[in-house]
Design a protein around this motif. Sequence first.
Motif, PDB file in Angstrom:
ATOM      1  N   ASP A  80      -3.090   9.141  12.438  1.00 15.53           N
ATOM      2  CA  ASP A  80      -3.529  10.446  11.930  1.00 15.53           C
ATOM      3  C   ASP A  80      -4.241  11.189  13.062  1.00 15.53           C
ATOM      4  O   ASP A  80      -5.463  11.281  13.084  1.00 15.53           O
TER       5      ASP A  80
ATOM      6  N   SER B 266     -18.136  10.394   6.078  1.00 17.59           N
ATOM      7  CA  SER B 266     -16.950   9.608   5.738  1.00 17.59           C
ATOM      8  C   SER B 266     -17.279   8.523   4.722  1.00 17.59           C
ATOM      9  O   SER B 266     -16.496   8.265   3.794  1.00 17.59           O
TER      10      SER B 266
ATOM     11  N   GLU C 277      -8.266  12.156  19.014  1.00 15.74           N
ATOM     12  CA  GLU C 277      -8.317  10.841  18.391  1.00 15.74           C
ATOM     13  C   GLU C 277      -6.997  10.567  17.679  1.00 15.74           C
ATOM     14  O   GLU C 277      -6.609  11.327  16.782  1.00 15.74           O
TER      15      GLU C 277
ATOM     16  N   TYR D  37      -6.263   7.955  15.743  1.00 14.77           N
ATOM     17  CA  TYR D  37      -6.417   7.244  14.475  1.00 14.77           C
ATOM     18  C   TYR D  37      -7.752   7.608  13.833  1.00 14.77           C
ATOM     19  O   TYR D  37      -8.727   7.916  14.522  1.00 14.77           O
ATOM     20  N   ASP D  38      -7.778   7.535  12.509  1.00 13.44           N
ATOM     21  CA  ASP D  38      -9.008   7.733  11.758  1.00 13.44           C
ATOM     22  C   ASP D  38      -9.719   6.390  11.625  1.00 13.44           C
ATOM     23  O   ASP D  38      -9.105   5.368  11.338  1.00 13.44           O
ATOM     24  N   ASP D  39     -11.054   6.409  11.854  1.00 13.35           N
ATOM     25  CA  ASP D  39     -11.811   5.155  11.764  1.00 13.35           C
ATOM     26  C   ASP D  39     -11.732   4.528  10.381  1.00 13.35           C
ATOM     27  O   ASP D  39     -11.826   3.306  10.233  1.00 13.35           O
ATOM     28  N   ARG D  40     -11.573   5.358   9.359  1.00 14.31           N
ATOM     29  CA  ARG D  40     -11.511   4.829   8.007  1.00 14.31           C
ATOM     30  C   ARG D  40     -10.201   4.111   7.724  1.00 14.31           C
ATOM     31  O   ARG D  40     -10.154   3.198   6.902  1.00 14.31           O
TER      32      ARG D  40
END
Length: 264
Positions: free
Chosen positions: A126, A239, A115, A117-120
Amino acid sequence: LANPSLPDDILKEAVPGNIRKAEHFLAVLKRLVRFLDGRLETENVENEMPVSFVASIHSQAGIDQRMLRFCYDRLHSLLLTLEITDTDEFMHIQTICDFATLIGTYSRGFSIIIEPYDDRMPEVRDPVIQLSCHDASLAIQPVFDRFQTVVITSGTLSPIDLYPRLLNFNPVISRSFTMSLTRDCICPMVLTRGSDQLPVSTKFDMRSDPGVVRNYGRLLLEMASSVPDGIVCFFVSYSYMDGIVNSWNEMGILQVISLTSTLF
């Protein structure tokens, strides 16, 4: 139990000669780290099975499946030889060796997810490589191997005959009991608005709203001031829990709750 679950025939097998010397093993780890670093240079989410992932490592880094399989054992032996007691400094390389051993051992039951990117925080790059286990029997097998008697109990094991098939074991005793309560201990309540009459919800597009976070914190504070025992606070995801707890800490809600009651 944190060690990779390895079959007995692999544990009895000798370490490959091309990683038996420390300098050769470290060179292999450097090539593996460079390969993983290159795989992180992607803009899309990727999902790959261990067979194709190991084949990519072999073709691009020259590391075959057998070498990957013995990374955990070879690193453990190297740390013992160097008499290193504080292994926290080498936690990251241990994680890489565990990862390499698992993908080199199991061709099924796992998948590698990359992944970028981080969903947050989708606007911040990241990248993460995650080894996801889809076979629960592989995770529980070390427990069955190390202990003569294992008791699995829960209020949600239903249907009870499904779990032995999922975990790949034959239960000696299997019992299901009906639950009886002497009093009404659960009182569900649907909350749609906070004390300031603003709407509250855990919907994805509303959960990060400051008003929602503040109202949930106030609700928890009011509950803690009237409940004599501890409180269990449930979050829709880890998260979301991290984000809302940090916000509560900045708002001072956690400090007030800790003085009012005990939060579990």
